[in-house]
Write an enzyme that holds these catalytic residues in place. Sequence first.
Site, PDB file in Angstrom:
ATOM      1  CE1 TYR A 153      -3.523   2.700   0.342  1.00  0.00           C
ATOM      2  CE2 TYR A 153      -2.336   3.382   2.318  1.00  0.00           C
ATOM      3  CZ  TYR A 153      -3.299   3.626   1.351  1.00  0.00           C
ATOM      4  OH  TYR A 153      -4.046   4.788   1.382  1.00  0.00           O
ATOM      5  CE  LYS A 157      -3.280   5.900  -1.701  1.00  0.00           C
ATOM      6  NZ  LYS A 157      -4.194   6.742  -2.504  1.00  0.00           N
TER       7      LYS A 157
HETATM    8  P1  NDP Z   1     -13.430   4.512   1.037  1.00  0.00           P
HETATM    9  O1  NDP Z   1     -13.266   3.032   1.036  1.00  0.00           O
HETATM   10  O2  NDP Z   1     -14.434   5.113   1.933  1.00  0.00           O
HETATM   11  O3  NDP Z   1     -13.693   5.028  -0.456  1.00  0.00           O
HETATM   12  C1  NDP Z   1     -12.979   4.518  -1.544  1.00  0.00           C
HETATM   13  C2  NDP Z   1     -13.663   4.929  -2.846  1.00  0.00           C
HETATM   14  O4  NDP Z   1     -12.876   4.421  -3.930  1.00  0.00           O
HETATM   15  C3  NDP Z   1     -15.056   4.348  -2.963  1.00  0.00           C
HETATM   16  O5  NDP Z   1     -15.932   5.314  -3.482  1.00  0.00           O
HETATM   17  C4  NDP Z   1     -14.877   3.210  -3.970  1.00  0.00           C
HETATM   18  O6  NDP Z   1     -16.044   3.070  -4.757  1.00  0.00           O
HETATM   19  C5  NDP Z   1     -13.732   3.746  -4.834  1.00  0.00           C
HETATM   20  N1  NDP Z   1     -13.049   2.641  -5.506  1.00  0.00           N
HETATM   21  C6  NDP Z   1     -12.282   1.680  -4.935  1.00  0.00           C
HETATM   22  N2  NDP Z   1     -11.895   0.776  -5.855  1.00  0.00           N
HETATM   23  C7  NDP Z   1     -12.426   1.183  -7.037  1.00  0.00           C
HETATM   24  C8  NDP Z   1     -12.403   0.661  -8.369  1.00  0.00           C
HETATM   25  N3  NDP Z   1     -11.746  -0.467  -8.671  1.00  0.00           N
HETATM   26  N4  NDP Z   1     -13.061   1.337  -9.334  1.00  0.00           N
HETATM   27  C9  NDP Z   1     -13.733   2.475  -9.044  1.00  0.00           C
HETATM   28  N5  NDP Z   1     -13.794   3.013  -7.821  1.00  0.00           N
HETATM   29  C10 NDP Z   1     -13.154   2.372  -6.826  1.00  0.00           C
HETATM   30  O7  NDP Z   1     -11.980   5.096   1.370  1.00  0.00           O
HETATM   31  P2  NDP Z   1     -11.398   6.579   1.517  1.00  0.00           P
HETATM   32  O8  NDP Z   1     -12.426   7.592   1.202  1.00  0.00           O
HETATM   33  O9  NDP Z   1     -10.716   6.657   2.807  1.00  0.00           O
HETATM   34  O10 NDP Z   1     -10.285   6.532   0.383  1.00  0.00           O
HETATM   35  C11 NDP Z   1     -10.215   7.454  -0.681  1.00  0.00           C
HETATM   36  C12 NDP Z   1      -8.749   7.659  -1.033  1.00  0.00           C
HETATM   37  O11 NDP Z   1      -8.077   8.246   0.079  1.00  0.00           O
HETATM   38  C13 NDP Z   1      -7.987   6.379  -1.362  1.00  0.00           C
HETATM   39  O12 NDP Z   1      -7.143   6.639  -2.465  1.00  0.00           O
HETATM   40  C14 NDP Z   1      -7.178   6.125  -0.100  1.00  0.00           C
HETATM   41  O13 NDP Z   1      -6.015   5.414  -0.376  1.00  0.00           O
HETATM   42  C15 NDP Z   1      -6.878   7.555   0.316  1.00  0.00           C
HETATM   43  N6  NDP Z   1      -6.518   7.749   1.715  1.00  0.00           N
HETATM   44  C16 NDP Z   1      -7.323   7.287   2.721  1.00  0.00           C
HETATM   45  C17 NDP Z   1      -6.963   7.491   4.043  1.00  0.00           C
HETATM   46  C18 NDP Z   1      -7.763   6.939   5.177  1.00  0.00           C
HETATM   47  O14 NDP Z   1      -7.205   6.827   6.297  1.00  0.00           O
HETATM   48  N7  NDP Z   1      -9.037   6.629   4.998  1.00  0.00           N
HETATM   49  C19 NDP Z   1      -5.743   8.238   4.378  1.00  0.00           C
HETATM   50  C20 NDP Z   1      -4.971   8.665   3.253  1.00  0.00           C
HETATM   51  C21 NDP Z   1      -5.367   8.448   1.966  1.00  0.00           C
HETATM   52  P3  NDP Z   1     -16.717   1.661  -5.141  1.00  0.00           P
HETATM   53  O15 NDP Z   1     -16.403   0.681  -4.067  1.00  0.00           O
HETATM   54  O16 NDP Z   1     -18.169   1.986  -5.271  1.00  0.00           O
HETATM   55  O17 NDP Z   1     -16.107   1.328  -6.462  1.00  0.00           O
HETATM   56  C1  8X3 Z   2      -4.379   5.600   4.685  1.00  0.00           C
HETATM   57  C2  8X3 Z   2      -3.760   5.929   5.994  1.00  0.00           C
HETATM   58  O1  8X3 Z   2      -2.167   5.128   7.808  1.00  0.00           O
HETATM   59  O2  8X3 Z   2      -3.732   3.517   6.910  1.00  0.00           O
HETATM   60  O3  8X3 Z   2      -3.603   6.005   3.621  1.00  0.00           O
HETATM   61  O4  8X3 Z   2      -1.859   4.223   5.614  1.00  0.00           O
HETATM   62  S1  8X3 Z   2      -2.832   4.625   6.598  1.00  0.00           S
END
Ligand code: NDP
Ligand code: 8X3
Length: 253
Positions: A153, A157
């Site tokens: 992961y 990133k």
């Molecule tokens: P969620 O799981 O709440 O949302 C993820 C979104 O990505 C969903 O809408 C999902 O839609 C979509 N998605 C995932 N796989 C696919 C696919 N194959 N095709 C199309 N859409 C896809 O997570 P977050 O909102 O937390 O994550 C959003 C971003 O933020 C990610 O890139 C994550 O790595 C990043 N992030 C998150 C952090 C955290 O701690 N939560 C911290 C730092 C970064 P669906 O399933 O309907 O396809």
């Molecule tokens: C998501 C935050 O700390 O799980 O990017 O990597 S962490």
Amino acid sequence: MKRIALITGTTSGIGKATAEKLASQGLNLIITGRRKKILDELKTSLASEYGIEIIALNFDIRKAEEVKANIAALSKEWKKIDILVNNAGLAAGLDHIQDGKIENWERMIDTNIKGLLYISREVMPLMTANKKGHIINIASTAGKEVYENGTVYCATKHAVDAISKGMRLDLLKYGIKVTSISPGLVETEFSIVRFDGDREKAKLPYKGMKPLTGKDIAEVIWFSLNQPEHVNLNDIVMTATAQANSTNVYRKE
Ligand code: NDP
Ligand code: 8X3
């Protein structure tokens, strides 16, 4: 003319909060995700609440042909995309690299790196033709440092970080802004996905601390989008007050 923003992964978390924020500010939206029912419900509710125009595109970002066909099918007016928020992404599993599941690695690499590239490849030429645009890539603190059990992961990133830097170079002469936003712990469906639906395990990363919310990230996205034309925010790292970096979190018992 209202700005048009395409946000990937709007069915939950950061993407959904961003869609809500941008809709509340009157932008027209293209929202995407695989879960069609949730996507369509969001479309209907944002259109009726904020009176914006909105298109829902239902595709798997890992499939280059689906991505291409969905963008190609947009009308000339909708192709004038001002803002691309590359948000769709996930973590799958939390394992020592020597025990990692190859299917998890492929899911993360295919979504977080290749999916982001596929959609960007379709949208960037639309922006260069207009000589304007703003791309916001949602990276992570996991793209700044590597933590135990999170190698793949974190690698995806780190790749997003590199892609943002590269986009900034190659798109420079077109006046296109590229902003990378790297959040720490955000409570969304992220952890539920990472732990394959185990909701109890999914709560553990947030135990004894107040994490960021999707709304917190959406506010920073909105701030980044509203700088004067000559100002670009390149690289934003944001964490909860209780989090110093990927591994140091202050938890109250
Ligand atoms: P969620 O799981 O709440 O949302 C993820 C979104 O990505 C969903 O809408 C999902 O839609 C979509 N998605 C995932 N796989 C696919 C696919 N194959 N095709 C199309 N859409 C896809 O997570 P977050 O909102 O937390 O994550 C959003 C971003 O933020 C990610 O890139 C994550 O790595 C990043 N992030 C998150 C952090 C955290 O701690 N939560 C911290 C730092 C970064 P669906 O399933 O309907 O396809
Ligand atoms: C998501 C935050 O700390 O799980 O990017 O990597 S962490």
